[in-house]
Motif scaffolding. Structure first.
Motif, PDB file in Angstrom:
ATOM      1  N   UNK A 166      23.261  45.365  59.206  1.00  0.00           N
ATOM      2  CA  UNK A 166      22.070  45.250  58.359  1.00  0.00           C
ATOM      3  C   UNK A 166      22.426  45.366  56.877  1.00  0.00           C
ATOM      4  N   UNK A 167      23.513  46.090  56.564  1.00  0.00           N
ATOM      5  CA  UNK A 167      23.918  46.227  55.161  1.00  0.00           C
ATOM      6  C   UNK A 167      24.314  44.875  54.579  1.00  0.00           C
ATOM      7  N   UNK A 168      24.784  43.980  55.439  1.00  0.00           N
ATOM      8  CA  UNK A 168      25.152  42.637  54.987  1.00  0.00           C
ATOM      9  C   UNK A 168      23.961  41.721  54.759  1.00  0.00           C
ATOM     10  N   UNK A 169      22.747  42.222  55.025  1.00  0.00           N
ATOM     11  CA  UNK A 169      21.532  41.426  54.828  1.00  0.00           C
ATOM     12  C   UNK A 169      20.727  41.974  53.653  1.00  0.00           C
ATOM     13  N   UNK A 170      21.410  42.344  52.605  1.00  0.00           N
ATOM     14  CA  UNK A 170      20.814  43.136  51.539  1.00  0.00           C
ATOM     15  C   UNK A 170      19.757  42.476  50.686  1.00  0.00           C
ATOM     16  N   UNK A 171      19.491  41.178  50.867  1.00  0.00           N
ATOM     17  CA  UNK A 171      18.476  40.526  50.031  1.00  0.00           C
ATOM     18  C   UNK A 171      17.417  39.785  50.859  1.00  0.00           C
ATOM     19  N   UNK A 172      17.303  40.096  52.142  1.00  0.00           N
ATOM     20  CA  UNK A 172      16.418  39.295  52.998  1.00  0.00           C
ATOM     21  C   UNK A 172      14.946  39.412  52.589  1.00  0.00           C
ATOM     22  N   UNK A 173      14.521  40.590  52.162  1.00  0.00           N
ATOM     23  CA  UNK A 173      13.126  40.739  51.747  1.00  0.00           C
ATOM     24  C   UNK A 173      12.910  40.078  50.391  1.00  0.00           C
ATOM     25  N   UNK A 174      13.859  40.274  49.515  1.00  0.00           N
ATOM     26  CA  UNK A 174      13.798  39.638  48.193  1.00  0.00           C
ATOM     27  C   UNK A 174      13.660  38.120  48.324  1.00  0.00           C
ATOM     28  N   UNK A 175      14.411  37.535  49.243  1.00  0.00           N
ATOM     29  CA  UNK A 175      14.356  36.090  49.461  1.00  0.00           C
ATOM     30  C   UNK A 175      13.026  35.660  50.089  1.00  0.00           C
ATOM     31  N   UNK A 176      12.435  36.543  50.901  1.00  0.00           N
ATOM     32  CA  UNK A 176      11.189  36.202  51.590  1.00  0.00           C
ATOM     33  C   UNK A 176       9.960  36.340  50.698  1.00  0.00           C
ATOM     34  N   UNK A 177      10.021  37.210  49.707  1.00  0.00           N
ATOM     35  CA  UNK A 177       8.831  37.532  48.907  1.00  0.00           C
ATOM     36  C   UNK A 177       8.112  36.309  48.329  1.00  0.00           C
ATOM     37  N   UNK A 178       8.814  35.310  47.774  1.00  0.00           N
ATOM     38  CA  UNK A 178       8.079  34.166  47.210  1.00  0.00           C
ATOM     39  C   UNK A 178       7.242  33.415  48.236  1.00  0.00           C
ATOM     40  N   UNK A 179       7.612  33.511  49.513  1.00  0.00           N
ATOM     41  CA  UNK A 179       6.893  32.764  50.545  1.00  0.00           C
ATOM     42  C   UNK A 179       5.730  33.557  51.159  1.00  0.00           C
ATOM     43  N   UNK A 180       5.686  34.840  50.902  1.00  0.00           N
ATOM     44  CA  UNK A 180       4.675  35.682  51.545  1.00  0.00           C
ATOM     45  C   UNK A 180       3.357  35.585  50.785  1.00  0.00           C
ATOM     46  N   UNK A 181       2.292  35.297  51.512  1.00  0.00           N
ATOM     47  CA  UNK A 181       0.975  35.082  50.904  1.00  0.00           C
ATOM     48  C   UNK A 181       0.003  36.236  51.134  1.00  0.00           C
ATOM     49  N   UNK A 182       0.319  37.134  52.050  1.00  0.00           N
ATOM     50  CA  UNK A 182      -0.611  38.242  52.342  1.00  0.00           C
ATOM     51  C   UNK A 182      -0.486  39.317  51.257  1.00  0.00           C
ATOM     52  N   UNK A 183      -1.503  40.175  51.111  1.00  0.00           N
ATOM     53  CA  UNK A 183      -1.406  41.273  50.124  1.00  0.00           C
ATOM     54  C   UNK A 183      -0.214  42.189  50.421  1.00  0.00           C
ATOM     55  N   UNK A 184       0.460  42.593  49.337  1.00  0.00           N
ATOM     56  CA  UNK A 184       1.658  43.428  49.468  1.00  0.00           C
ATOM     57  C   UNK A 184       1.462  44.723  48.688  1.00  0.00           C
ATOM     58  N   UNK A 185       1.763  45.840  49.367  1.00  0.00           N
ATOM     59  CA  UNK A 185       1.824  47.160  48.736  1.00  0.00           C
ATOM     60  C   UNK A 185       3.269  47.642  48.792  1.00  0.00           C
ATOM     61  N   UNK A 186       3.764  48.143  47.665  1.00  0.00           N
ATOM     62  CA  UNK A 186       5.115  48.707  47.607  1.00  0.00           C
ATOM     63  C   UNK A 186       4.997  50.164  47.166  1.00  0.00           C
TER      64      UNK A 186
END
Length: 307
Positions: free
Chosen positions: A227-247
């Motif tokens: 999983x450490x080798x997948x360090x940007x998967x959420x960052x890459x997905x964010x532009x495509x996500x349309x639902x409300x996001x809370x961080x």
């Protein structure tokens, strides 16, 4: 009256138990009962998956972080079960769910298993919440199965680069991984590493956590490396996500530096970002009332109840 009687019997049983492991089990059972959660199991492909479930209302799926399990959400869920149908899952490869050799446990594969889990439970749209590695899975799941998601909540999430390196990244650069436990002392250090102000956890429970973790340390090393080798998967997905996001993020997080929120803000300026002062990597444990209220306020604003 029945609740109080059950609590009395449960506490009495704890006081009479002579085995430390049994005491820890009673403590876990008591926490679940207080949160109106029941442990259940289901089949997800080749895996047997354990989860906690309770409450009524919109579905809220809670996904734990690396080395964690469904119990990490028990006190957080206690604030929700009056208003939400809460499901806290042990991801395949963790907790009491199956560990099967020769398979991948990366965020994409786990997201696909979450979809099978959703189908097995017959759930419709869900509010999806993930902490740390669970945030990676939640983010990838939301990207891949967007029509099944009402909102996405990322709590100190993996898969997002931080402009300022975390203490964990510096430790890893030196060949040390404080997230993998070798000794009982390491378990104390791990808790201190994850929390800024560590909540009370009975010593018997800490010992039980250590005993449960040690047999899986080599497994955890392998999965962490993947999983450490997948360090940007959420960052890459964010532009495509349309639902409300809370961080949500603890400003004293030593595992993933709080500056990762700046990355989110640049990519997704409409995301709501809440930084918790003097808090570590697991706000849903360290700051239960505050983090659960932030989540419920977010949902109430984005999904107001019909008048």
């Amino acid at each position: 009256m029945l609740k109080y009687l059950r609590a009395f019997v449960l506490v009495g049983a704890v006081s009479q138990a002579s085995c430390a492991g049994r005491l820890a089990e009673w403590a876990v059972d008591l926490e679940r009962w207080r949160s109106n959660l029941e442990e259940k199991r289901t089949r997800v492909g080749e895996f047997e998956v354990a989860y906690l479930e309770g409450g009524h209302g919109p579905h809220a799926l809670l996904i734990h972080g690396f080395g964690g399990d469904k119990e990490h959400w028990t006190r957080f869920a206690r604030q929700l079960t009056d208003r939400y149908h809460v499901i806290a899952v042990d991801l395949p490869g963790f907790g009491e769910s199956s560990r099967l050799e020769g398979l991948s446990y990366g965020p994409k594969e786990q997201a696909d298993r979450i979809e099978l889990f959703r189908m097995a439970l017959g759930l419709e749209k869900m509010h999806v919440v993930g902490n740390s590695m669970g945030g990676m899975v939640a983010g990838v799941y939301t990207d891949q199965y967007q029509d099944r998601v009402l909102s996405l909540t990322l709590i100190d999430s993996g898969g997002i680069r931080s402009p300022e390196p975390s203490e964990l990244s510096r430790e890893l650069a030196q060949g040390r991984n404080p997230l993998v436990v070798e000794t009982r002392e390491d378990m104390d250090k791990l808790l201190a590493f994850n929390f800024y102000k560590q909540p009370f956890i009975p010593g018997l429970v800490v010992t039980k956590l250590y005993e449960a973790s040690v047999p899986h340390r080599e497994w955890n090393r392998r999965v962490f490396k993947e999983i450490h080798g997948k360090g940007t998967v959420v960052e890459e997905a964010l532009p495509r996500i349309r639902v409300p996001i809370l961080v949500m993020w603890g400003d004293k997080d030593r595992v993933i530096h709080v500056s990762a929120t700046q990355t989110v803000q640049k990519i997704k300026p409409e995301a709501e970002i809440k930084i918790l002062k003097d808090c570590g990597h697991a706000p849903m444990i360290e700051r239960v009332d505050e983090s659960s209220q932030i989540f419920m306020d977010f949902v109430d604003r984005r999904f107001p109840a019909p008048q």
